[in-house]
Design a protein around this motif. Structure first.
Motif, PDB file in Angstrom:
ATOM      1  N   UNK A 137       0.831  -1.204   0.000  1.00  0.00           N
ATOM      2  CA  UNK A 137       0.000   0.000   0.000  1.00  0.00           C
ATOM      3  C   UNK A 137       0.866   1.256   0.000  1.00  0.00           C
ATOM      4  N   UNK A 138       1.957   1.234   0.768  1.00  0.00           N
ATOM      5  CA  UNK A 138       2.856   2.396   0.799  1.00  0.00           C
ATOM      6  C   UNK A 138       3.457   2.649  -0.580  1.00  0.00           C
ATOM      7  N   UNK A 139       3.848   1.572  -1.262  1.00  0.00           N
ATOM      8  CA  UNK A 139       4.454   1.713  -2.589  1.00  0.00           C
ATOM      9  C   UNK A 139       3.436   2.212  -3.604  1.00  0.00           C
ATOM     10  N   UNK A 140       2.219   1.699  -3.522  1.00  0.00           N
ATOM     11  CA  UNK A 140       1.173   2.120  -4.467  1.00  0.00           C
ATOM     12  C   UNK A 140       0.684   3.537  -4.194  1.00  0.00           C
ATOM     13  N   UNK A 141       1.036   4.100  -3.034  1.00  0.00           N
ATOM     14  CA  UNK A 141       0.675   5.487  -2.725  1.00  0.00           C
ATOM     15  C   UNK A 141       1.709   6.465  -3.259  1.00  0.00           C
ATOM     16  N   UNK A 142       2.675   5.962  -4.004  1.00  0.00           N
ATOM     17  CA  UNK A 142       3.734   6.806  -4.557  1.00  0.00           C
ATOM     18  C   UNK A 142       3.157   7.938  -5.398  1.00  0.00           C
ATOM     19  N   UNK A 143       3.848   9.078  -5.374  1.00  0.00           N
ATOM     20  CA  UNK A 143       3.434  10.213  -6.210  1.00  0.00           C
ATOM     21  C   UNK A 143       4.266  10.300  -7.481  1.00  0.00           C
ATOM     22  N   UNK A 144       5.183   9.355  -7.669  1.00  0.00           N
ATOM     23  CA  UNK A 144       5.979   9.281  -8.903  1.00  0.00           C
ATOM     24  C   UNK A 144       5.852   7.870  -9.463  1.00  0.00           C
ATOM     25  N   UNK A 145       6.093   7.689 -10.766  1.00  0.00           N
ATOM     26  CA  UNK A 145       5.952   6.355 -11.365  1.00  0.00           C
ATOM     27  C   UNK A 145       6.840   5.323 -10.689  1.00  0.00           C
ATOM     28  N   UNK A 146       6.366   4.085 -10.673  1.00  0.00           N
ATOM     29  CA  UNK A 146       7.147   2.977 -10.133  1.00  0.00           C
ATOM     30  C   UNK A 146       8.168   2.510 -11.171  1.00  0.00           C
ATOM     31  N   UNK A 147       9.184   1.833 -10.692  1.00  0.00           N
ATOM     32  CA  UNK A 147      10.141   1.241 -11.619  1.00  0.00           C
ATOM     33  C   UNK A 147       9.451   0.111 -12.374  1.00  0.00           C
ATOM     34  N   UNK A 148       9.872  -0.115 -13.611  1.00  0.00           N
ATOM     35  CA  UNK A 148       9.256  -1.164 -14.442  1.00  0.00           C
ATOM     36  C   UNK A 148       9.339  -2.528 -13.762  1.00  0.00           C
ATOM     37  N   UNK A 149      10.421  -2.786 -13.035  1.00  0.00           N
ATOM     38  CA  UNK A 149      10.556  -4.068 -12.344  1.00  0.00           C
ATOM     39  C   UNK A 149       9.565  -4.219 -11.205  1.00  0.00           C
ATOM     40  N   UNK A 150       9.236  -3.103 -10.537  1.00  0.00           N
ATOM     41  CA  UNK A 150       8.225  -3.135  -9.485  1.00  0.00           C
ATOM     42  C   UNK A 150       6.866  -3.474 -10.082  1.00  0.00           C
ATOM     43  N   UNK A 151       6.551  -2.836 -11.199  1.00  0.00           N
ATOM     44  CA  UNK A 151       5.281  -3.105 -11.872  1.00  0.00           C
ATOM     45  C   UNK A 151       5.209  -4.574 -12.273  1.00  0.00           C
TER      46      UNK A 151
END
Length: 219
Positions: A182-196
């Motif tokens: 949930x903390x990661x998905x609350x990011x205000x900047x795009x996620x790294x492609x590997x995270x996705x």
């Protein structure tokens, strides 16, 4: 890549000072956080937005704690996890109040400094504070650039969330049960492609605005 913790900017004042809002700090002897820390920097940024000008007591965290317990200052700042041992130490010496920021104040702060987020400290976190306290804070995690390949990013995130989870949980017990997804998905900047890639593999829905253009779906 991921976030694992949120640190809150806690404006701590002595209960007997009667100071329960930022304006009450104006002209008061107050420590803005340990000298040279991010807490100090955030304190000046935030109070400057509201034209609040304390009589600043510049000192290390240890010296500020001594000054607090000796009632030489009305309060201090601590940037840390919601359950913070430093705040507990302050509260044990002189009962503490953590200033609750209004929704309007939080909105103004985040508009000026969008790297901050709203943080709620649940009622009962600290002895004597029986209501939720709202403030701002910063998410803590691992960041990288698009130069890190999708596969390498995936391997890092998988190690954090899966293969090596028990290792960091043992090393960081105070945050072991945090909802890092949930903390990661609350990011205000795009996620790294590997995270996705990792989240998709786990059946976790990733908001479109967090998917970077370089992400390649893996069959």
């Amino acid at each position: 890549l991921f976030y694992y913790e949120v640190t809150a900017e806690m404006f701590c004042t002595t209960k007997d000072s009667g100071i329960t809002d930022l304006k009450g700090l104006d002209g008061q002897r107050f420590n803005p956080g340990g000298t040279g820390t991010s807490a100090e920097d955030l304190c000046h940024k935030i109070l400057g937005l509201f034209d609040v000008n304390p009589d600043y007591f510049v000192a290390s965290q240890a010296d500020a704690a001594d000054a607090y317990s000796n009632r030489e200052i009305v309060g201090t700042i601590k940037l840390g996890p919601v359950v913070d041992s430093y705040v507990m130490q302050l509260n044990a010496s002189v009962p503490v109040n953590v200033i609750n920021l209004s929704d309007e104040e939080i909105a103004k702060i985040i508009e000026a400094y969008p790297f901050l987020i709203k943080v709620t400290i649940p009622a009962g976190t600290y002895d004597g504070i029986d209501q939720d306290v709202n403030t701002v804070g910063t998410p803590q995690g691992a960041q990288t650039t698009t130069k890190l390949s999708q596969q390498d990013g995936y391997n890092i995130v998988k190690a954090m969330f899966d293969d090596g989870k028990s290792i960091w949980q043992a090393a960081y017990p105070s945050g072991a049960e945090n909802d890092y997804v949930a903390m990661t998905l609350a990011s205000t900047v795009p996620l790294h492609a590997g995270t996705v890639q990792y989240f998709v593999e786990q059946g976790i829905e990733v908001p479109e605005e967090l998917i970077p253009p370089e992400y390649v779906a893996v069959q």
